[in-house]
Enzyme design. Structure first.
Site, PDB file in Angstrom:
ATOM      1  N   GLY A   1     -23.121   5.110  -0.863  1.00  0.00           N
ATOM      2  CA  GLY A   1     -24.270   5.953  -1.204  1.00  0.00           C
ATOM      3  C   GLY A   1     -23.829   7.295  -1.770  1.00  0.00           C
ATOM      4  N   LYS A   2     -22.501   7.480  -1.881  1.00  0.00           N
ATOM      5  CA  LYS A   2     -22.032   8.795  -2.352  1.00  0.00           C
ATOM      6  C   LYS A   2     -21.409   8.736  -3.737  1.00  0.00           C
ATOM      7  CE  LYS A   2     -21.797   9.990   2.385  1.00  0.00           C
ATOM      8  NZ  LYS A   2     -21.075   9.671   3.582  1.00  0.00           N
TER       9      LYS A   2
ATOM     10  N   TYR B   1       0.853  -1.202   0.000  1.00  0.00           N
ATOM     11  CA  TYR B   1       0.000   0.000   0.000  1.00  0.00           C
ATOM     12  C   TYR B   1       0.885   1.247   0.000  1.00  0.00           C
ATOM     13  CZ  TYR B   1      -3.706  -3.277   1.498  1.00  0.00           C
ATOM     14  OH  TYR B   1      -4.583  -4.327   1.599  1.00  0.00           O
TER      15      TYR B   1
ATOM     16  N   PRO C   1     -15.673  -3.674   2.569  1.00  0.00           N
ATOM     17  CA  PRO C   1     -17.070  -3.787   3.028  1.00  0.00           C
ATOM     18  C   PRO C   1     -18.007  -2.811   2.317  1.00  0.00           C
ATOM     19  CG  PRO C   1     -15.740  -2.635   4.664  1.00  0.00           C
ATOM     20  CD  PRO C   1     -14.779  -3.175   3.651  1.00  0.00           C
ATOM     21  N   LEU C   2     -17.431  -1.713   1.811  1.00  0.00           N
ATOM     22  CA  LEU C   2     -18.260  -0.740   1.078  1.00  0.00           C
ATOM     23  C   LEU C   2     -18.031  -0.872  -0.428  1.00  0.00           C
ATOM     24  CD1 LEU C   2     -17.826   2.419   3.366  1.00  0.00           C
ATOM     25  CD2 LEU C   2     -19.745   0.809   3.294  1.00  0.00           C
TER      26      LEU C   2
ATOM     27  N   GLY D   1     -16.273   1.936  -1.887  1.00  0.00           N
ATOM     28  CA  GLY D   1     -16.999   3.207  -1.904  1.00  0.00           C
ATOM     29  C   GLY D   1     -18.339   3.138  -2.624  1.00  0.00           C
ATOM     30  N   LEU D   2     -18.524   2.109  -3.462  1.00  0.00           N
ATOM     31  CA  LEU D   2     -19.781   1.981  -4.216  1.00  0.00           C
ATOM     32  C   LEU D   2     -20.994   1.914  -3.293  1.00  0.00           C
ATOM     33  CD1 LEU D   2     -19.642  -0.633  -7.102  1.00  0.00           C
ATOM     34  CD2 LEU D   2     -20.549   1.672  -7.148  1.00  0.00           C
ATOM     35  N   LEU D   3     -20.794   1.270  -2.124  1.00  0.00           N
ATOM     36  CA  LEU D   3     -21.921   1.102  -1.200  1.00  0.00           C
ATOM     37  C   LEU D   3     -22.001   2.230  -0.165  1.00  0.00           C
ATOM     38  CD1 LEU D   3     -21.684  -2.784  -0.704  1.00  0.00           C
ATOM     39  CD2 LEU D   3     -23.532  -1.520  -1.831  1.00  0.00           C
TER      40      LEU D   3
HETATM   41  N1  LIG Z   1      -6.334  -8.512   1.732  1.00  0.00           N
HETATM   42  C1  LIG Z   1      -6.553  -7.878   0.601  1.00  0.00           C
HETATM   43  O1  LIG Z   1      -6.214  -8.349  -0.498  1.00  0.00           O
HETATM   44  C2  LIG Z   1      -7.256  -6.560   0.648  1.00  0.00           C
HETATM   45  C3  LIG Z   1      -7.799  -6.023  -0.537  1.00  0.00           C
HETATM   46  C4  LIG Z   1      -8.484  -4.804  -0.438  1.00  0.00           C
HETATM   47  C5  LIG Z   1      -8.594  -4.156   0.790  1.00  0.00           C
HETATM   48  N2  LIG Z   1      -8.027  -4.709   1.905  1.00  0.00           N
HETATM   49  C6  LIG Z   1      -8.137  -4.041   3.224  1.00  0.00           C
HETATM   50  O2  LIG Z   1      -9.476  -3.608   3.438  1.00  0.00           O
HETATM   51  C7  LIG Z   1      -9.522  -2.189   3.639  1.00  0.00           C
HETATM   52  C8  LIG Z   1     -10.817  -1.627   3.105  1.00  0.00           C
HETATM   53  O3  LIG Z   1     -11.111  -2.062   1.784  1.00  0.00           O
HETATM   54  P1  LIG Z   1     -11.123  -1.104   0.512  1.00  0.00           P
HETATM   55  O4  LIG Z   1     -10.177   0.006   0.739  1.00  0.00           O
HETATM   56  O5  LIG Z   1     -10.915  -1.974  -0.668  1.00  0.00           O
HETATM   57  O6  LIG Z   1     -12.597  -0.574   0.375  1.00  0.00           O
HETATM   58  P2  LIG Z   1     -13.788   0.016   1.318  1.00  0.00           P
HETATM   59  O7  LIG Z   1     -13.353   0.194   2.708  1.00  0.00           O
HETATM   60  O8  LIG Z   1     -14.956  -0.838   0.992  1.00  0.00           O
HETATM   61  O9  LIG Z   1     -14.036   1.433   0.622  1.00  0.00           O
HETATM   62  C9  LIG Z   1     -13.181   2.518   0.824  1.00  0.00           C
HETATM   63  C10 LIG Z   1     -13.829   3.759   0.252  1.00  0.00           C
HETATM   64  O10 LIG Z   1     -15.037   4.024   0.977  1.00  0.00           O
HETATM   65  C11 LIG Z   1     -15.080   5.376   1.326  1.00  0.00           C
HETATM   66  N3  LIG Z   1     -15.827   5.551   2.591  1.00  0.00           N
HETATM   67  C12 LIG Z   1     -15.597   5.017   3.814  1.00  0.00           C
HETATM   68  N4  LIG Z   1     -16.525   5.435   4.690  1.00  0.00           N
HETATM   69  C13 LIG Z   1     -17.356   6.262   4.004  1.00  0.00           C
HETATM   70  C14 LIG Z   1     -18.488   7.036   4.362  1.00  0.00           C
HETATM   71  N5  LIG Z   1     -18.985   7.023   5.597  1.00  0.00           N
HETATM   72  N6  LIG Z   1     -19.079   7.785   3.388  1.00  0.00           N
HETATM   73  C15 LIG Z   1     -18.607   7.815   2.124  1.00  0.00           C
HETATM   74  N7  LIG Z   1     -17.525   7.109   1.721  1.00  0.00           N
HETATM   75  C16 LIG Z   1     -16.908   6.340   2.661  1.00  0.00           C
HETATM   76  C17 LIG Z   1     -13.650   5.804   1.493  1.00  0.00           C
HETATM   77  O11 LIG Z   1     -13.601   7.189   1.297  1.00  0.00           O
HETATM   78  P3  LIG Z   1     -12.563   8.208   1.998  1.00  0.00           P
HETATM   79  O12 LIG Z   1     -11.197   7.680   1.752  1.00  0.00           O
HETATM   80  O13 LIG Z   1     -12.856   9.468   1.248  1.00  0.00           O
HETATM   81  O14 LIG Z   1     -12.891   8.310   3.474  1.00  0.00           O
HETATM   82  C18 LIG Z   1     -12.966   5.001   0.399  1.00  0.00           C
HETATM   83  O15 LIG Z   1     -12.990   5.709  -0.831  1.00  0.00           O
HETATM   84  C19 LIG Z   1      -8.233  -1.672   2.989  1.00  0.00           C
HETATM   85  O16 LIG Z   1      -7.810  -0.450   3.534  1.00  0.00           O
HETATM   86  C20 LIG Z   1      -7.269  -2.791   3.315  1.00  0.00           C
HETATM   87  O17 LIG Z   1      -6.803  -2.645   4.654  1.00  0.00           O
HETATM   88  C21 LIG Z   1      -7.386  -5.901   1.850  1.00  0.00           C
END
Ligand SMILES: NC(=O)c1ccc[n+]([C@@H]2O[C@H](COP(=O)([O-])OP(=O)(O)OC[C@H]3O[C@@H](n4cnc5c(N)ncnc54)[C@H](OP(=O)(O)O)[C@@H]3O)[C@@H](O)[C@H]2O)c1
Length: 283
Positions: A210-211, A57, A202-203, A206-208
């Site tokens: 709502g923004k 990362y 989990p989101l 960002g798709l889930l």
């Molecule tokens: N093991 C693996 O291969 C793997 C792969 C992917 C991810 N991960 C881990 O999982 C974590 C999370 O997954 P992800 O980053 O893929 O996706 P995610 O957490 O599903 O989505 C992140 C996005 O959601 C937005 N967000 C969060 N809270 C929000 C809210 N209340 N309102 C509007 N937007 C919101 C964030 O925006 P802002 O940044 O603007 O706050 C960001 O753009 C990563 O950081 C990583 O630690 C692991």
């Protein structure tokens, strides 16, 4: 904040975990580094104690920020990092789970994280060449030297998971309202064997939240351009049928599942952190 024991380990992780991928800014649009660091710092005050990062990362940047932010309270937080993805000077990424590579990676991670131990050391992605038992042997050595406290994995298939289940405390996989593949085998297996299940994306990146709507444009370097979900033309129709506010439904779906130990959310804005905590506290 509620906490769960991670599998059969002694790690009591906050059920909202902080995903530090976007904290590095690399690959994510609209991230202001100062806001991202402030959000990370503040998350601890809201009860988050579980922080997930990886060397890849931001090519070390995410680990560095995490290490700097919490060096004075190292013992109060649970650090999960990973190994297995290497990069070269041109940013080309390769998979490597060999013993030599893991030994190199753990040293680099400890330095960047400003610590002398990792609470949860996770295999990031399979490399499809190194025997998984050899990987586990390397990790057992690191564990016996107290450099890592627990072994975790991520993105492995069920057959591999079955082979190594006695040695691991957790697996980390993609799981959200739109992507539920783990329900067919991995989640029931974790429940049966008491392996901690950590949900990532989990989101749905960002798709889930709502923004994001179908007019949203990602910049050239945004990793979400490679996510097939964002190319699914039917997706916004599927989302239409989910109860609103969308983000409440998305978080509720995971937080109500007993098998899920923690859900990792990337957050780089304080208002997002506060909103997510508020939702979690209502469930
Ligand atoms: N093991 C693996 O291969 C793997 C792969 C992917 C991810 N991960 C881990 O999982 C974590 C999370 O997954 P992800 O980053 O893929 O996706 P995610 O957490 O599903 O989505 C992140 C996005 O959601 C937005 N967000 C969060 N809270 C929000 C809210 N209340 N309102 C509007 N937007 C919101 C964030 O925006 P802002 O940044 O603007 O706050 C960001 O753009 C990563 O950081 C990583 O630690 C692991």
């Amino acid at each position: 904040m509620k906490y769960n024991l991670l599998g059969n380990s002694d790690l009591k992780v906050s059920r909202i975990g902080f995903g530090c991928w976007a904290t590095s800014k690399h690959g994510w649009k609209d991230v202001n580094l100062n806001d991202a660091i402030k959000t990370l710092e503040t998350s601890f005050e809201y009860g988050i104690n579980f922080y997930d990062t990886a060397p890849i990362y931001g090519f070390g940047k995410s680990e560095e920020i995490l290490g700097n932010t919490f060096k004075s309270i190292r013992k109060d937080i649970i650090i999960a990092t990973k190994f297995g993805l290497r990069w070269n000077e041109f940013g080309k990424v390769t998979h490597n789970l060999s013993r030599d590579s893991i030994m190199y990676e753990i040293d680099a991670s400890l330095k960047r994280l400003k610590t002398d131990y990792i609470d949860l050391y996770q295999l990031h992605w399979p490399d499809y060449k190194t025997d998984i038992i050899e990987v586990i042997d390397t990790l057992k050595d690191l564990k016996s030297q107290k450099i890592i406290r627990h072994i975790g994995v991520s993105n492995l298939d069920i057959n591999t998971l079955e082979k190594i289940s006695p040695f691991i405390v957790s697996t980390q996989n993609k799981y959200n309202l739109l992507e539920k593949d783990v329900e067919k085998d991995i989640l029931p297996f974790c429940k049966e064997k008491n392996i901690g299940f950590i949900a990532y994306s989990p989101l749905a990146q960002g798709l889930l939240s709502g923004k994001i709507d179908n007019t949203y444009k990602f910049s050239k370097n945004d990793i979400r351009r490679f996510n097939p979900l964002f190319k699914d033309k039917e997706l916004f129709n599927k989302i239409e049928n989910i109860d609103k506010p969308l983000i409440n439904s998305a978080l509720k779906f995971l937080l109500e599942k007993k098998e899920v130990s923690s859900i990792l959310i990337s957050m780089t804005k304080l208002n997002h952190l506060i909103e997510n905590i508020k939702i979690a506290e209502s469930i």
